[in-house]
Design a protein around this motif. Structure first.
Motif, PDB file in Angstrom:
ATOM      1  N   TYR A 150       0.196   0.026  -2.834  1.00  0.00           N
ATOM      2  CA  TYR A 150       0.573   0.315  -1.413  1.00  0.00           C
ATOM      3  C   TYR A 150       0.129  -1.088  -1.053  1.00  0.00           C
ATOM      4  O   TYR A 150      -0.170  -2.157  -2.094  1.00  0.00           O
ATOM      5  CB  TYR A 150      -0.558   0.905  -0.324  1.00  0.00           C
ATOM      6  N   GLY A 201      -6.863  -1.927  -2.587  1.00  0.00           N
ATOM      7  CA  GLY A 201      -5.046  -2.004  -3.095  1.00  0.00           C
ATOM      8  C   GLY A 201      -5.099  -3.024  -4.083  1.00  0.00           C
ATOM      9  O   GLY A 201      -5.753  -2.600  -4.667  1.00  0.00           O
ATOM     10  N   VAL A 249       4.795   7.289   4.731  1.00  0.00           N
ATOM     11  CA  VAL A 249       3.390   6.690   4.263  1.00  0.00           C
ATOM     12  C   VAL A 249       2.835   7.725   3.737  1.00  0.00           C
ATOM     13  O   VAL A 249       2.018   8.164   4.758  1.00  0.00           O
ATOM     14  CB  VAL A 249       2.996   5.675   4.505  1.00  0.00           C
ATOM     15  N   ARG A 262      -1.586   6.583  -0.424  1.00  0.00           N
ATOM     16  CA  ARG A 262      -0.047   5.443   0.872  1.00  0.00           C
ATOM     17  C   ARG A 262       0.656   4.690   0.580  1.00  0.00           C
ATOM     18  O   ARG A 262       0.860   4.233   0.597  1.00  0.00           O
ATOM     19  CB  ARG A 262      -1.694   4.878   1.501  1.00  0.00           C
ATOM     20  N   LEU A 263       1.235   5.928  -0.247  1.00  0.00           N
ATOM     21  CA  LEU A 263       2.194   6.363  -1.168  1.00  0.00           C
ATOM     22  C   LEU A 263       3.906   6.254  -0.434  1.00  0.00           C
ATOM     23  O   LEU A 263       3.707   7.696   0.844  1.00  0.00           O
ATOM     24  CB  LEU A 263       2.808   6.580  -2.649  1.00  0.00           C
TER      25      LEU A 263
END
Ligand SMILES: C[S@@+](CC[C@H](N)C(=O)[O-])C[C@H]1O[C@@H](n2cnc3c(N)ncnc32)[C@H](O)[C@@H]1O
Length: 293
Positions: A105, A133, A68, A73-74
């Motif tokens: 995320y 998110g 991640v 945050r992928l």
């Protein structure tokens, strides 16, 4: 059911690899995401079939091919089996979250933490979720507590679009307020001195954004829930290490505070943990910025 899957995996992998594969796969809605050791990628199809056989609700399987990473945050995903799509609806704690696992995320492993925080929220609280998110913490709070507002910030436009959809889907319109942008910029422009509680569910930015979290709290004080990563050997105490870092960071901001609890949310690797600290800031001065009178 789960035991049988474990047994199937031990037929494909060494005992250690089977345990890793078993403990690292997630089911998000009807999509399974698996992590395979580099030397076992050829087994992806067999693992996918075993998972779909054991979990009839799983309609698509992807392998995670990167950590991640990045501001959003992928993780990179590679298609393995079933339907080739990455959007789904995940159900948790009487909420439904639409997500695209490739472009925003989402972790089902935070479900316990989401409910824990919801149970701490008092009626009428104003909450700021700095790293929201697709809105999961915010929506669980709105559904299970009675907050006045949950201002929910994210820098990823796709995540904010899903958040808006999830607000509609869960009927928390007017309570959960989606806000697109960098948390520091949004708090500075719109949310200073307003919150009873601030959520920081982004361990990578915990300490960099802590002054911003303090600035969002009411001058009468409030709670901050700080997520952090920590490395700890068996002989060390991860919670105490995080507590010490938070004490140092807040001492340098000259605020009066207490840290009644630091708990492990989940292990994230060998000797690595994600933790959350519940911090109470007692009172802060508006005129002196972050300093405490
Ligand atoms: C670990 S995820 C947490 C998501 C969410 N809280 C959940 O439970 O699914 C962190 C989120 O912070 C967002 N983010 C990263 N940097 C940010 C920033 N500077 N300001 C606001 N959001 C940020 C990312 O896009 C990502 O969606």
């Amino acid at each position: 059911m789960k035991k049988r899957l474990k047994k199937t995996l031990t037929e494909m992998f060494s005992a250690a690899d089977a345990a890793d594969v078993y403990s690292s796969f997630d089911i998000i809605g009807d999509i399974a995401i698996i992590k395979l050791p580099k030397h076992s990628q050829a087994n992806a199809q067999n693992v996918a079939e075993a998972i779909m056989h054991r979990h009839k609700n799983v309609k698509a399987v992807f392998t995670q091919t990167s950590a991640v990473t990045g501001a959003f945050r992928l993780r990179k995903l590679a298609y393995v089996a079933g339907e080739n799509r990455t959007s789904t609806v995940h159900r948790e704690s009487s909420c439904a979250f639409a997500v695209d696992v490739k472009s925003c995320y989402f972790s089902p492993r935070l479900s316990h933490e989401r409910m824990r925080i919801a149970h701490l929220v008092q009626a009428g609280e104003k909450v700021v979720n700095m790293f929201a998110g697709a809105g999961c913490f915010s929506i669980v709070i709105a559904k299970h507590a009675q907050p006045a507002k949950v201002f929910s910030i994210d820098v990823n436009p796709t995540a904010v679009e899903f958040m808006k959809e999830n607000v509609r889907r869960n009927r928390v319109y007017g309570i959960v307020i989606p806000l697109l942008g960098d948390a520091k910029a949004v708090v500075e422009a719109r949310l200073k001195y307003c919150a009873d509680r601030v959520l920081m569910p982004l361990p990578e930015k915990a300490f960099e954004y802590l002054p911003c979290a303090v600035s969002a709290l009411k001058t009468s004080g409030g709670w901050i829930h700080i997520h952090a990563f920590e490395h700890a050997l068996k002989t060390e105490n991860a919670s105490e290490k995080v507590r010490q870092k938070i004490v140092e960071a807040l001492d340098s901001l000259k605020v009066s505070f207490g840290v009644p609890q630091v708990r492990v949310v989940r292990p994230t690797g060998p000797n690595w943990y994600q933790l959350v600290a519940d911090v109470h800031v007692n009172r802060r001065s508006v005129s002196l910025g972050y300093s405490f009178l």
